[in-house]
Design a protein around this motif. Structure first.
Motif, PDB file in Angstrom:
ATOM      1  N   ASN A 133      36.743  33.421  35.944  1.00  0.00           N
ATOM      2  CA  ASN A 133      37.551  34.275  36.812  1.00  0.00           C
ATOM      3  C   ASN A 133      37.085  34.215  38.262  1.00  0.00           C
ATOM      4  O   ASN A 133      37.831  34.555  39.174  1.00  0.00           O
ATOM      5  CB  ASN A 133      37.487  35.731  36.334  1.00  0.00           C
ATOM      6  N   ILE A 134      35.836  33.809  38.453  1.00  0.00           N
ATOM      7  CA  ILE A 134      35.233  33.756  39.782  1.00  0.00           C
ATOM      8  C   ILE A 134      34.641  32.373  39.993  1.00  0.00           C
ATOM      9  O   ILE A 134      34.043  31.794  39.081  1.00  0.00           O
ATOM     10  CB  ILE A 134      34.123  34.828  39.913  1.00  0.00           C
ATOM     11  N   LEU A 152      34.655  36.391  47.261  1.00  0.00           N
ATOM     12  CA  LEU A 152      35.325  37.031  46.124  1.00  0.00           C
ATOM     13  C   LEU A 152      36.782  37.349  46.439  1.00  0.00           C
ATOM     14  O   LEU A 152      37.429  38.131  45.734  1.00  0.00           O
ATOM     15  CB  LEU A 152      34.585  38.329  45.748  1.00  0.00           C
ATOM     16  N   SER A 155      39.389  37.416  43.702  1.00  0.00           N
ATOM     17  CA  SER A 155      39.020  38.121  42.479  1.00  0.00           C
ATOM     18  C   SER A 155      39.676  39.492  42.414  1.00  0.00           C
ATOM     19  O   SER A 155      40.201  40.006  43.408  1.00  0.00           O
ATOM     20  CB  SER A 155      37.497  38.297  42.403  1.00  0.00           C
TER      21      SER A 155
END
Length: 348
Positions: A133-134, A152, A155
């Protein structure tokens, strides 16, 4: 309508797993060992962690590597119980992954704060690299909390973190951690709305005390160590706690001094946190976690047919892993068995 969940099967599985958790004698045995590799060897042969700790080739294992192997069990159980849920319940349960992903992000942020070498940490990240996801290759390049937040940007956390991009370098680590904790619960609360009324109630019975402890910890630290303004501090607190309502949380945040804050905490059911001695700050988190631990044990004994048992299980496993990591530190520094209860969540 919420999906139908087979809690009889889930509770059977939960109790089976709990029956294989480390006992007091295991703790004592681990505390009697003399090195990380001895601890790893014991766990490989005498616990569920043997699933990820091979009994061979442990001579050179170090603390970070062992910790990663232990945390793999959290992912294992998330994936395991994922099979018991569907629809909105599966969506809710998978938020545990976000909780532990946040742990990795906090660890990265702390290393950045002390100018640690993030490249060497990559292989020990457990959660941020699991579901992709990151972008881990990006975030380990960060040289500051600001850069970490910027990396980020794609995210789920970024909409909540972006307000910290204000150039305040002194407090960014503390506020970064507070925002992530609050973000997790904001995400969680959205998922809770889709559960049955019984399961919503069960959730808050389990997580109410946890939310109270998080709020108290942030308020105390924010006021004592960071001199945060009351309105900012209050803005970072989490709604939905157990015994601390909106009004009491606000009063704590607006205490005019640390002494007044401590006096106010003494009037709550959590007065046990304020000892007034030189060790208060050192042992406060342990007192909080131990309080939660025994509340969880009491909940699991009720064996209710709702979501509470699986929520309790995940937290107990997390606490056990924290204790094992603490034991490796105690063994490393030669802390005597008689002093172990000062540092462990589960009393031995």
């Amino acid at each position: 309508m919420p999906a139908v969940v087979n809690y009889e099967a889930i509770n059977t599985k939960v109790h089976s797993i709990l029956g294989r958790r480390l006992k007091g004698d295991d703790y004592k045995k681990l505390l009697s060992l003399t090195s990380v590799n001895e601890i790893a060897l014991y766990l490989s042969k005498n616990s569920d962690y043997g699933r990820y700790i091979a009994s061979d080739n442990l001579n050179d294992i170090h603390r970070d590597e062992l910790e990663k192997k232990l945390k793999m069990m959290l992912i294992y159980y998330i994936d395991k119980f994922d099979n018991y849920f569907s629809g909105e319940y599966r969506d809710f349960f998978m938020t545990f992954y976000s909780k532990y992903e946040i742990y990795d992000l906090k660890r990265l942020a702390r290393l950045i704060h002390i100018e640690g070498e993030l490249q060497s940490l990559r292989e020990y990240l457990v959660f941020v690299d699991y579901y992709k996801n990151i972008n881990v290759d990006n975030i380990i390049k960060a040289k500051s909390i600001v850069e970490l937040i910027e990396f980020l940007n794609n995210s789920v956390y970024y909409p909540y973190l972006k307000n910290l991009l204000d150039g305040n370098k002194e407090e960014n680590l503390f506020r970064f951690e507070m925002v992530l904790d609050k973000t997790y619960f904001l995400i969680l609360f959205k998922k809770i709305k889709k559960l049955s009324g019984i399961d919503k109630k069960a959730f808050f019975e389990v997580f109410g005390p946890i939310i109270d402890m998080i709020n108290l910890q942030w308020i105390y630290r924010g006021k004592k160590f960071y001199n945060m303004y009351p309105d900012e501090l209050f803005n970072y607190t989490i709604d939905g706690g157990g015994k601390l309502n909106y009004k009491s949380i606000k009063e704590l945040c607006y205490s005019k001094s640390v002494e007044e804050l401590e006096d106010r905490i003494k009037l709550t059911p959590y007065s046990f946190l304020i000892k007034g001695d030189d060790m208060q700050d050192i042992y406060m988190e342990r007192r909080m976690n131990r309080y939660i631990y025994y509340k969880l044990i009491n909940t699991i004994r009720k064996n209710k047919r709702d979501i509470s048992n699986v929520l309790v299980l995940m937290q107990i496993i997390e606490f056990e892993i924290r204790d094992i990591v603490s034991i490796t530190e105690m063994v490393r520094y030669g802390i005597e068995l008689s002093q172990s209860n000062n540092f462990l969540i589960k009393a031995v």
